[in-house]
Design an enzyme around this catalytic site. Structure first.
Site, mmCIF file in Angstrom:
data_model
loop_
_atom_site.group_PDB
_atom_site.id
_atom_site.type_symbol
_atom_site.label_atom_id
_atom_site.label_comp_id
_atom_site.label_asym_id
_atom_site.label_seq_id
_atom_site.Cartn_x
_atom_site.Cartn_y
_atom_site.Cartn_z
ATOM 1 N N TYR A 235 16.151 30.655 8.251
ATOM 2 C CA TYR A 235 14.788 30.929 8.519
ATOM 3 C C TYR A 235 14.668 30.999 10.171
ATOM 4 O O TYR A 235 15.021 30.270 10.867
ATOM 5 C CB TYR A 235 13.739 30.172 8.172
ATOM 6 C CG TYR A 235 13.225 30.552 6.519
ATOM 7 C CD1 TYR A 235 13.008 31.741 6.231
ATOM 8 C CD2 TYR A 235 13.262 29.511 5.634
ATOM 9 C CE1 TYR A 235 12.876 32.020 4.608
ATOM 10 C CE2 TYR A 235 13.176 29.692 4.190
ATOM 11 C CZ TYR A 235 12.758 30.830 3.826
ATOM 12 O OH TYR A 235 12.495 31.035 2.572
ATOM 13 N N LYS B 150 0.791 -1.260 -0.040
ATOM 14 C CA LYS B 150 0.006 -0.202 -0.049
ATOM 15 C C LYS B 150 0.912 1.205 -0.135
ATOM 16 O O LYS B 150 2.253 1.217 0.075
ATOM 17 C CB LYS B 150 -0.980 -0.130 1.173
ATOM 18 C CG LYS B 150 -0.003 -0.068 2.662
ATOM 19 C CD LYS B 150 -1.005 -0.297 3.762
ATOM 20 C CE LYS B 150 -0.249 -0.395 5.156
ATOM 21 N NZ LYS B 150 -1.310 -0.857 6.126
HETATM 22 C C1 LIG Z 1 -0.367 -1.799 6.690
HETATM 23 C C2 LIG Z 1 -0.620 -3.213 7.425
HETATM 24 C C3 LIG Z 1 0.008 -4.315 7.593
HETATM 25 C C4 LIG Z 1 1.399 -4.213 7.352
HETATM 26 O O1 LIG Z 1 1.861 -3.722 8.508
HETATM 27 P P1 LIG Z 1 3.448 -3.482 8.774
HETATM 28 O O2 LIG Z 1 3.577 -3.052 10.171
HETATM 29 O O3 LIG Z 1 4.068 -2.267 7.839
HETATM 30 O O4 LIG Z 1 4.238 -4.603 8.526
HETATM 31 C C5 LIG Z 1 -0.691 -5.239 7.720
HETATM 32 N N1 LIG Z 1 -1.814 -5.593 8.033
HETATM 33 C C6 LIG Z 1 -2.829 -4.626 7.929
HETATM 34 C C7 LIG Z 1 -4.135 -4.671 8.251
HETATM 35 C C8 LIG Z 1 -2.318 -3.207 7.448
HETATM 36 O O5 LIG Z 1 -2.918 -2.141 7.343
#
Ligand SMILES: *Cc1c(COP(=O)(O)O)cnc(C)c1O
Length: 372
Positions: free
Chosen positions: A261, A44
């Site tokens: 800044y 994702k």
């Molecule tokens: C994002 C996610 C993962 C992966 O988690 P990580 O901590 O990045 O390994 C797994 N399961 C769900 C439901 C997620 O939202």
């Protein structure tokens, strides 16, 4: 798939190098740790900022059969690259989107009665027999069926084929926390209600909670990309991301003069400052700025760690390179912001955030180079 993209190397303010071989090695190591459970991959958010197309292509070629994404747009990208794989959409079924799932043979992760009823109705009316996952909440209180809904759910599923996975998600897998064993116990009970359906609860850190967390499939995300799934212990993953930025110019700053800044950083000695071409618009968060009271992040210049000087600007950062011989600092040389011992978690700490946010904030203006 291009192995390089973005501005020409000579024109690029920063160069982001992503080691696809390291992502594959990390996936294999996580899968081996969780065996005989299946090793899926979470890609994702553009593959945690590393490029969903490239990451998916590399992992599918290495034998990864199951991918998780957050939404349909991401799922279509995975489908286009990895035609024969299983693709789950974690954020569930938005109203009216069932046909889009069927069209590309994608699987929703269903977390509520309303979603399940809609999916059911679509399957009954069209004869679409594609699979879905059920998400059950065991203590995160984010997505998924509540525990007290699960008995009814199990009873009603008799009539519903095509549920291919029952899953839940840890709230604190990266810590020693009493919620971990509570969630695992709840998940065991839930699985007993769906004895024929494979189960999955472990994210990256969950894989390191031991065999009890592995079930039939594990869903690592961040550890694939080199972040440490075991904070406080040595990082078992290979680094994936390297970020270098170019020196635009250097200047001498007299004692008592300020840099940047807000004039928040004051030279305490005659200082040599290098200005590099990356800033908060490239994902280097302003919270890693340096003030007189508070050290910021660091970069490696000619092999030496050099502290940030003053505030991070939108497109530029000042470094205190006083301790590096001037002969070793040239216009357009690259300095390292991630890599050479500075991990995404180290930068995250200086930014007051986590490796996940460093990765998903990686800028879009860099030249990107994929190595494999
Ligand atoms: C994002 C996610 C993962 C992966 O988690 P990580 O901590 O990045 O390994 C797994 N399961 C769900 C439901 C997620 O939202």
């Amino acid at each position: 798939m291009a192995t390089e993209s973005g501005p020409a190397e000579t024109e690029a303010g920063g160069i982001l190098t992503i080691d696809l071989a390291a992502i594959v090695a990390n996936w294999r190591a996580l899968r081996a740790r969780a065996a005989p459970a299946e090793g899926a991959a979470v890609v994702k958010a553009d593959g945690y900022g590393c490029g969903i197309d490239e990451v998916t292509g590399a992992l599918a070629a290495a034998g990864c059969c199951t991918f998780f994404v957050a939404n349909l747009a991401e799922a279509r990208r995975v489908r286009a690259i990895a035609a024969d794989t299983t693709v789950y959409v974690l954020n569930g079924l938005l109203p009216g989107t069932a046909p889009a799932y069927a069209k590309e043979s994608l699987r929703p992760v269903i977390g509520s009665r309303a979603e399940l009823d809609e999916w059911n109705a679509y399957q009954v009316s069209t004869g679409w027999a594609g699979a879905a996952a059920l998400h059950v909440d065991t203590g995160m209180n984010r997505l998924g069926f509540a525990l007290d809904e699960t008995a009814d759910l199990a009873a009603s599923l008799g009539a519903q084929p095509g549920i291919a996975l029952v899953m839940s998600h840890f709230a604190c897998a990266e810590e020693e926390h009493p919620l971990n064993s509570r969630q695992m116990a709840r998940f065991r009970k839930i699985r007993a209600l769906f004895p024929q359906i494979p189960g999955s609860i472990a994210n990256s850190s969950g894989i390191f909670l031991g065999a009890e967390a592995h079930h039939d499939l594990v869903r690592p995300g961040v550890a694939l990309y080199g972040a440490n799934p075991t904070p406080g212990r040595p990082n078992p993953m290979r680094p994936v991301v390297r970020l270098d930025a170019r020196i635009v110019q250097t200047r001498d700053v007299a004692t008592g003069e300020t840099v940047g800044y807000g004039a928040t950083w004051t030279a305490r000695r005659p200082s040599h400052i290098a200005i590099i071409s990356a800033g908060y618009a490239d994902g280097l968060m302003r919270a890693a700025s340096a003030t007189d009271a508070h050290a910021g992040a660091e970069a490696i210049v000619a092999g030496q760690r050099c502290p940030f000087a003053g505030r991070i600007s939108m497109d530029l950062i000042a470094l205190d390179v006083t301790d590096v011989p001037t002969s070793e600092i040239r216009r357009s040389d690259l300095v390292t912001l991630i890599g050479e011992g500075i991990g995404v978690d180290d930068l995250a700490k200086r930014e007051g955030t986590i490796g996940y946010e460093v990765l998903t904030s990686l800028g879009r203006r860099y030249r990107r180079i994929y190595t494999s």
